[in-house]
Write an enzyme that holds these catalytic residues in place. Structure first.
Site, PDB file in Angstrom:
ATOM      1  N   ARG A  19      -6.999   0.352  -4.547  1.00  0.00           N
ATOM      2  CA  ARG A  19      -5.421  -0.633  -4.853  1.00  0.00           C
ATOM      3  C   ARG A  19      -5.986  -1.760  -5.543  1.00  0.00           C
ATOM      4  O   ARG A  19      -6.517  -2.102  -5.469  1.00  0.00           O
ATOM      5  CB  ARG A  19      -4.902  -0.955  -3.515  1.00  0.00           C
ATOM      6  CG  ARG A  19      -5.593   0.102  -2.057  1.00  0.00           C
ATOM      7  CD  ARG A  19      -3.930   0.823  -1.944  1.00  0.00           C
ATOM      8  NE  ARG A  19      -4.079   2.413  -1.725  1.00  0.00           N
ATOM      9  CZ  ARG A  19      -3.802   2.253   0.073  1.00  0.00           C
ATOM     10  NH1 ARG A  19      -2.760   0.868   0.516  1.00  0.00           N
ATOM     11  NH2 ARG A  19      -3.518   2.857   0.062  1.00  0.00           N
TER      12      ARG A  19
ATOM     13  N   GLU B 142      -4.280  -3.968  -6.633  1.00  0.00           N
ATOM     14  CA  GLU B 142      -3.578  -5.631  -5.739  1.00  0.00           C
ATOM     15  C   GLU B 142      -4.049  -6.577  -6.177  1.00  0.00           C
ATOM     16  O   GLU B 142      -5.584  -6.708  -6.036  1.00  0.00           O
ATOM     17  CB  GLU B 142      -3.071  -4.844  -4.493  1.00  0.00           C
ATOM     18  CG  GLU B 142      -1.851  -4.327  -4.524  1.00  0.00           C
ATOM     19  CD  GLU B 142      -1.596  -3.507  -2.723  1.00  0.00           C
ATOM     20  OE1 GLU B 142      -2.324  -3.846  -2.070  1.00  0.00           O
ATOM     21  OE2 GLU B 142      -1.125  -2.207  -2.729  1.00  0.00           O
TER      22      GLU B 142
ATOM     23  N   ARG C  13      -8.175  -8.958   4.246  1.00  0.00           N
ATOM     24  CA  ARG C  13      -7.894  -7.813   4.955  1.00  0.00           C
ATOM     25  C   ARG C  13      -7.390  -6.509   3.988  1.00  0.00           C
ATOM     26  O   ARG C  13      -6.881  -5.817   4.636  1.00  0.00           O
ATOM     27  CB  ARG C  13      -7.012  -7.510   6.109  1.00  0.00           C
ATOM     28  CG  ARG C  13      -5.263  -7.643   5.910  1.00  0.00           C
ATOM     29  CD  ARG C  13      -4.515  -7.618   6.828  1.00  0.00           C
ATOM     30  NE  ARG C  13      -2.504  -7.706   6.287  1.00  0.00           N
ATOM     31  CZ  ARG C  13      -2.341  -6.746   7.850  1.00  0.00           C
ATOM     32  NH1 ARG C  13      -2.495  -6.067   8.724  1.00  0.00           N
ATOM     33  NH2 ARG C  13      -1.158  -6.970   7.079  1.00  0.00           N
ATOM     34  N   HIS C  14      -8.166  -7.190   2.595  1.00  0.00           N
ATOM     35  CA  HIS C  14      -7.108  -6.588   1.951  1.00  0.00           C
ATOM     36  C   HIS C  14      -8.807  -6.374   0.662  1.00  0.00           C
ATOM     37  O   HIS C  14      -9.564  -7.152   0.321  1.00  0.00           O
ATOM     38  CB  HIS C  14      -6.212  -6.476   0.895  1.00  0.00           C
ATOM     39  CG  HIS C  14      -5.249  -6.381   1.471  1.00  0.00           C
ATOM     40  ND1 HIS C  14      -4.238  -7.131   1.804  1.00  0.00           N
ATOM     41  CD2 HIS C  14      -4.419  -5.430   1.283  1.00  0.00           C
ATOM     42  CE1 HIS C  14      -3.238  -6.892   2.791  1.00  0.00           C
ATOM     43  NE2 HIS C  14      -3.451  -5.433   2.521  1.00  0.00           N
TER      44      HIS C  14
ATOM     45  N   GLU D 211      -2.131  -3.714  11.244  1.00  0.00           N
ATOM     46  CA  GLU D 211      -1.774  -2.308  11.366  1.00  0.00           C
ATOM     47  C   GLU D 211      -3.162  -1.684  10.754  1.00  0.00           C
ATOM     48  O   GLU D 211      -3.596  -2.570  10.065  1.00  0.00           O
ATOM     49  CB  GLU D 211      -0.750  -2.088   9.888  1.00  0.00           C
ATOM     50  CG  GLU D 211      -0.319  -0.735   9.809  1.00  0.00           C
ATOM     51  CD  GLU D 211      -1.180  -0.563   8.265  1.00  0.00           C
ATOM     52  OE1 GLU D 211      -0.380  -1.143   7.240  1.00  0.00           O
ATOM     53  OE2 GLU D 211      -1.707   0.780   8.178  1.00  0.00           O
TER      54      GLU D 211
ATOM     55  N   SER E  22      -1.055   4.265   8.540  1.00  0.00           N
ATOM     56  CA  SER E  22       0.664   3.725   8.522  1.00  0.00           C
ATOM     57  C   SER E  22       0.586   5.902   9.067  1.00  0.00           C
ATOM     58  O   SER E  22      -0.205   6.715   7.850  1.00  0.00           O
ATOM     59  CB  SER E  22       0.871   3.540   7.443  1.00  0.00           C
ATOM     60  OG  SER E  22       2.259   3.451   7.466  1.00  0.00           O
TER      61      SER E  22
ATOM     62  N   ARG F  62     -11.104  -1.432   8.420  1.00  0.00           N
ATOM     63  CA  ARG F  62     -10.019  -2.127   9.509  1.00  0.00           C
ATOM     64  C   ARG F  62     -10.847  -2.082  10.536  1.00  0.00           C
ATOM     65  O   ARG F  62     -10.310  -2.512  11.600  1.00  0.00           O
ATOM     66  CB  ARG F  62      -8.418  -1.740   8.982  1.00  0.00           C
ATOM     67  CG  ARG F  62      -8.269  -2.888   6.949  1.00  0.00           C
ATOM     68  CD  ARG F  62      -6.694  -3.170   7.856  1.00  0.00           C
ATOM     69  NE  ARG F  62      -6.039  -3.455   6.080  1.00  0.00           N
ATOM     70  CZ  ARG F  62      -4.866  -3.544   6.309  1.00  0.00           C
ATOM     71  NH1 ARG F  62      -3.783  -2.693   6.717  1.00  0.00           N
ATOM     72  NH2 ARG F  62      -4.269  -3.890   5.018  1.00  0.00           N
TER      73      ARG F  62
END
Lengths: 549, 549
Positions: free
Chosen positions: A318, A320, A326-327, A472, A475, A523
Site C-alpha cells: 500500500r 499510502e 496500524r498502517h 477493523e 473487510s 493486525r
C-alpha cells in the site's frame, strides 16, 4: 573484538647458565673450579628441570585452554561427533547430576571474586543460570577470567552438569535448576557495542508514570527497529513471532479442512488496479509494472477458473503515506474467496468460524507464549463470545445507532471513522462483553466497485467488516460476478473498464456467485496481544520512512 | 448474451364477440335474435372459457419456467433454504434412484431430436453425463429447447435423479452413473465467445507427428495464458494447482515438525542487494526501493535474531530479461535457513529428508491428480532412490568426471551449464536409476559472497545444489556468519560493505553458524510432473513479456 582469545602464556625461557672454561688454572684452583662447575651444572640442571617443569605446566595450560575453553573454529563443519545438545526448556530438577551440552546466548555474565562467574544463558524464550567455579585440574583461574570477560550476547557452547537450584532463581525462566560449567567455548562473539541490552529491551511497557530510571532504560521503538536483530531476541519477540507462525497455521489448517486450495498470485501487475493512488510503480524492463495492493482480482479470477474456494497468504503493498500505529506499506494478507451456493452469509459464517478457531487454538496451545508477551505488554485478556448466541453481529445501522446513543452526532456517521471505531469497540465491550464482533450491510457508497449491492435496498451492500478491540481486522463482501453489472459499476466509480479487460473477461467467461475477505495478519497479532503498534507484529516492518533493515 | 431467457408465450387474446342491439325488431325477429343472442352468449361463454383455459395453461407454462428452469436471480443472497449440493466425485451406482442437487459447468450439451439433451457436467477434475428428456407435466419441450441452447461453460444448478449408467460413459470421469435432470437453472452464462473449449484445452500434448486435425485443435501456450481463466478449468490444471498446494503443505508440515518457525520478510528493500543487476526498482514516495530477489538476507538476520530454524514461502523477483522454459520474473520461493551445530551436512540431510517427504507424500496421497495430469502430459514416472544407500550425492568434481567420461571437454566444465546439467541428468538416470540427486562442494568462485569456504580447500565451498530430471531445483550452502570475513568477501566480489551495513550489523551482534537453501516451487511442480514449461506451474505467470492476466 570483544570476544577475547585466551592469552597464551609464553613458555618461560629456561635459565640455563653455561659454565665458562678458562686457561691455565692451578690444581686447587681447578678443584675449586670443578666444584663450582659441578655446582653450576647442578644449578643448571636444576634450572633446566625447573624450566622444563614450567614449560610443561605452560603447555598443559595451553592444552587446557584448547580443550576446555576458547573460540571454536569459525568454519565448524570439520568433524561431526554427533553430540546432542539440550534445550533449556527441557531442563528439570529430575536431571540433577546429569551431564549436558548446550548452545546458548550469554544474556549476562558476572564475576564474583576471582573464582566464580555467574551467567544467565538464553535460548529463545527460555533462560537458565550457569555457574563456573575455579577448581584444581578442572577449571583454571585463567579460564574463569576469560569466561567472565565474555561480552553479552556472545554465543557459547557449554558443557556442564545439571544441579537442583538451592532456591528458585528469579532472573531465569527455568529457575529450579542451574548448570555447573566444566567447559565453555565461544561460538560467535560480538563486534562493536550492543545498541541496548536484551534485558533492557525486555522490560515491561508501562502506560504512564514511569520512574526516571525506568524511562531512561526504556528502549524506544525506533531504536529497536533500527537494531531489529537484537530487539527480536527478547523473549517477548520470540513469543510474538511464534504466535505469528501459529496464526498463519491455524488459518491454513482451518481452510484446508474446508476444502480450500492455497494459491499464489502475482504481485507484479500490468495496470494500477483497484485504486491507482495507493499503488507502487515498478520499472519493468522497458515499461512499468505495479505492485498488487491485494490479491483481490487474482482470487476472483481463480473462482471464475473453478477453484471453488481459495486462500492466499502473501505480501500486499500500500503506497499510502500515512504513519499511524496500524498502517504499513507492506503487510501479510490472509485472503480468501469462496463460491456462494445460496447466500453470502455462508462466507460471513465461515470467516467467523475461522476466527473462533484461531482464538481458541491460540488460547489452548500457546498460553506460555501469550503469558510471555503479557509480561512486557500488560493487557486485558482478549474476550469473545462462546455461548449459544454466537458472535455479535450488528448491521451498519445498528452500529451507528449505538454510537448516536453514546453521544456521537448522527451527521458525522456517514462512515465510521477510526476514533468512532475505537469508541464502538468500548461500547460493545461494555454492553456485550466481547472484543470481537461483526458489522454487516455497509452502505454501497463506502465499498469498492466489485461489491454486490443488497437485493432489497441498493443503497446497502452485501458486505461486512470484522473487528478486534475496536479496530477493523477484516473487510469482505459478496462480489459482483456478472460482467455487465461490473462494467457499469466501474464506470460509475470513474474506472475505465478497458483498463481492466483481463479481469472483466474472467466474468464474461462465466463465474459463480462468490464472496470473501482479507485479513491483516499483523493486525490480528497486534490486537490479540495488544502490542499497540503494528510494527511490533512485523519482523522487519516497512513504512513510508523505513525500508531497512 | 448466449444464456437465452425463456421466451414467454403471451396469453392468447380471448375471442369474445359482443352482441349488437338494434332498434324496433318484430316478435319473431326478437325471438330469432334472442336465440341468436343466446347462441352468441353461449359461444362467447365457450370462447371465454376456452380463453381462460388457454390463459391458465400459458400461466402454468410461465410458472413451470420459473420453477423448473430459467436464470436464477443475479444477486443470490435472497433466501437460504440450506439445500445441500452434491459433488460429482461422490456419485456412485449405489446412489441409483436418489435425488440430487448439484452446481456444475456445462462442458458440452447436445440435443438429440427435439426431446432429449445430453450434457457433460464438470466440477474441477470430475465430470458426469446428465440427460434431460421431455416428459408430460415434468419436462416441457420449451425447457428442453432452452437447455439445449445453453452455452458451453455456463454454470447451472441441476436437480435430478442418479441412475446407474447402462454402459460406462467414456466422455466423463465418473462413467458408471448418469443424472436424469428434472430441473435446470442457469446461475451464470457466457458473454461473447470462448477463446477455446475446455475440451480442446485438455487434449494430450503429443511430442511430434500429430495429425493435421490434432495440430489444428491444439491450443498454444500463449493462447492459453492470454485466456488463463478458461485454461485453468481443464482437469489437468485443476490437478496441477491442487498439487502445487500439496507441495507447499508438505514443505510446511515437514519443517514445522522439525522445529522451524515460518517468517514473512519484506519484499521492499532499501538497497539493491545480492546482485544489483537482476533487481526491480520501485518508486517509493520521494525515493526508491528495490524488490527482494530472495529472502536470503532476512532469513539470515532471523538466525542472528535467535530464531534457530526458519522458513518462508513467498514471492521472489528476478529482473532477468530471459525467456527460457524455466525462468519467470516472479516465482514462489520455498526458503529455509537453520543453525548448524557441528557440520553443514546437517542442513543438506534435512533438505534431503524434506524432498523425500514431498515425493513420497505426493505419490501416496495424490495419485489421482498425478494420473490426471499424465493424461495430458505423458511422462516417465519420477524416480528417486529409496534403498539403504540413500539419495545419490556427488561432489562437483565427481559430476564433472561423469560428464568428461561422457565426452564433454573438461575445459568447458569450469561451471556446469544448462545443457550439461540436462546431460548429467540423463547419465545419472542411466547409471543410478534416479531423477533426483545432490551435487556438493561447488567451487567457491561459482558461489555468492556469503558462502562459507571449505575448511580444507578454500577453492571449494560448503555448498550444494539439488537436481530433479537434470534441472537445478535448490541451491544452498553454509553461510559466512562472521562479520569480518563477510566484509572481506564482499570487497573481494566488488560489493561495498557500507551498502549493506544493516546486514553486516546482524553478524556483528553475534550469529551462530548456519546454512540453508532456496527451492523454486514452480520448478519442483514442473519437473515432478514434466510439464516442460514453468509457466504451466504458475497460476498467472510473469515473464519479461507478460504482466497480464
Amino acid at each position: 573484538m570483544a570476544d577475547t582469545e585466551p592469552t597464551q602464556t609464553p613458555p618461560p625461557n629456561p635459565a640455563v647458565e653455561g659454565a665458562e672454561a678458562s686457561k691455565g688454572p692451578s690444581k686447587s684452583e681447578l678443584k675449586k673450579r670443578t666444584k663450582e662447575a659441578e655446582k653450576a651444572k647442578k644449578a643448571a640442571e636444576k634450572a633446566a628441570k625447573q624450566a622444563e617443569l614450567e614449560a610443561q605446566k605452560a603447555a598443559a595450560e595451553v592444552d587446557f585452554a584448547t580443550e576446555f575453553y576458547g573460540k571454536l573454529p569459525l568454519n565448524q563443519s570439520q568433524s561431526r561427533p554427533r553430540r546432542s545438545r539440550i534445550q533449556i526448556a527441557s531442563l528439570t530438577p529430575e536431571l540433577d547430576g546429569q551431564p549436558v551440552l548446550l548452545r546458548a546466548r550469554v544474556q549476562t555474565s558476572r564475576m564474583q571474586g576471582s573464582k566464580m562467574v555467574f551467567f544467565v544463558l538464553r535460548q529463545r524464550i527460555d533462560s537458565v543460570q550457569a555457574l563456573l567455579t575455579v577448581s584444581e585440574g578442572k577449571v583454571s583461574k585463567q579460564m574463569a577470567k576469560w569466561a567472565g570477560g565474555l561480552a553479552m550476547e556472545s554465543i557459547v557452547l557449554v558443557e556442564g552438569t545439571v544441579k537442583k537450584a538451592p532456591e528458585i532463581i528469579k532472573s531465569a525462566t527455568v529457575g529450579n535448576v542451574e548448570i555447573h560449567i566444566s567447559q565453555i567455548h565461544l561460538i560467535s562473539g560480538i563486534e562493536g557495542i550492543l545498541p541496548f541490552s536484551v534485558e533492557d529491551a525486555s522490560r515491561p511497557e508501562l502506560e504512564a508514570e514511569e520512574s526516571e530510571e525506568a524511562q531512561f532504560k526504556r528502549v524506544l521503538l525506533d531504536t529497536r527497529l533500527n537494531n531489529r536483530v537484537v530487539d527480536l531476541r527478547t523473549t517477548t519477540n520470540q513469543a510474538v513471532f511464534k504466535l505469528q507462525h501459529a496464526i498463519g497455521n491455524f488459518f491454513r489448517d482451518y481452510l484446508d479442512g474446508q476444502g480450500f486450495t492455497e494459491i499464489h498470485s502475482p504481485k507484479l501487475q500490468g495496470a494500477a488496479t483497484e485504486s491507482g493512488a495507493s499503488v507502487f510503480k515498478v520499472s519493468y524492463f522497458k515499461g512499468n509494472a505495479y505492485l498488487a495492493q491485494s490479491p483481490q482480482l487474482a482470487k476472483q479470477m481463480a473462482i471464475a477458473a473453478d477453484f471453488e474456494r481459495v486462500y492466499e497468504i502473501g505480501p500486499v503493498f500500500r503506497a499510502e503515506d500515512s504513519n499511524t500505529h496500524r498502517h504499513m506499506t507492506e503487510f501479510i494478507g490472509l485472503d480468501l474467496e469462496m463460491t456462494i451456493e445460496e447466500h453470502y452469509h455462508e462466507v460471513l459464517e465461515l470467516l467467523d468460524g475461522l476466527f473462533l478457531h484461531m482464538f481458541r487454538s491460540l488460547r489452548q496451545k500457546y498460553s506460555k507464549e501469550i503469558e510471555t508477551v503479557r509480561k512486557q505488554f500488560p493487557a486485558d485478556e482478549f474476550k469473545w463470545r462462546e455461548g449459544p448466541e454466537g458472535t455479535l453481529k450488528l448491521s451498519f445501522k445498528e452500529a451507528v445507532d449505538l454510537l448516536v446513543e453514546d453521544g456521537v452526532p448522527r451527521e458525522a456517521l456517514d462512515d465510521i471513522d477510526t476514533p468512532s471505531e475505537k469508541r464502538l469497540g468500548r461500547i460493545v465491550r461494555e454492553k456485550y462483553e466481547t472484543d470481537y464482533f461483526i458489522i454487516d450491510k455497509f452502505p454501497m457508497g463506502l465499498r469498492p466497485f466489485y461489491t454486490m449491492p443488497d437485493p432489497e435496498d441498493p443503497t446497502l451492500s452485501n458486505s461486512y467488516d470484522f473487528f478486534m478491540r475496536g479496530e477493523e481486522i477484516l473487510s469482505g463482501a459478496q462480489r459482483v460476478h456478472d460482467a455487465t453489472m461490473l462494467a457499469e459499476n466501474m464506470r460509475a466509480k470513474g474506472i475505465d473498464p478497458a483498463t481492466m479487460s483481463f479481469y472483466l473477461d474472467a466474468f464474461r467467461m462465466g463465474c459463480p456467485p462468490h464472496g470473501g475477505g482479507g485479513i491483516g495478519l499483523e493486525r490480528v497479532l497486534m490486537l490479540f496481544l495488544k502490542l499497540n503498534n503494528i510494527r511490533r507484529a512485523s519482523l522487519f516492518p516497512r513504512d513510508p520512512k523505513r525500508l531497512e533493515p
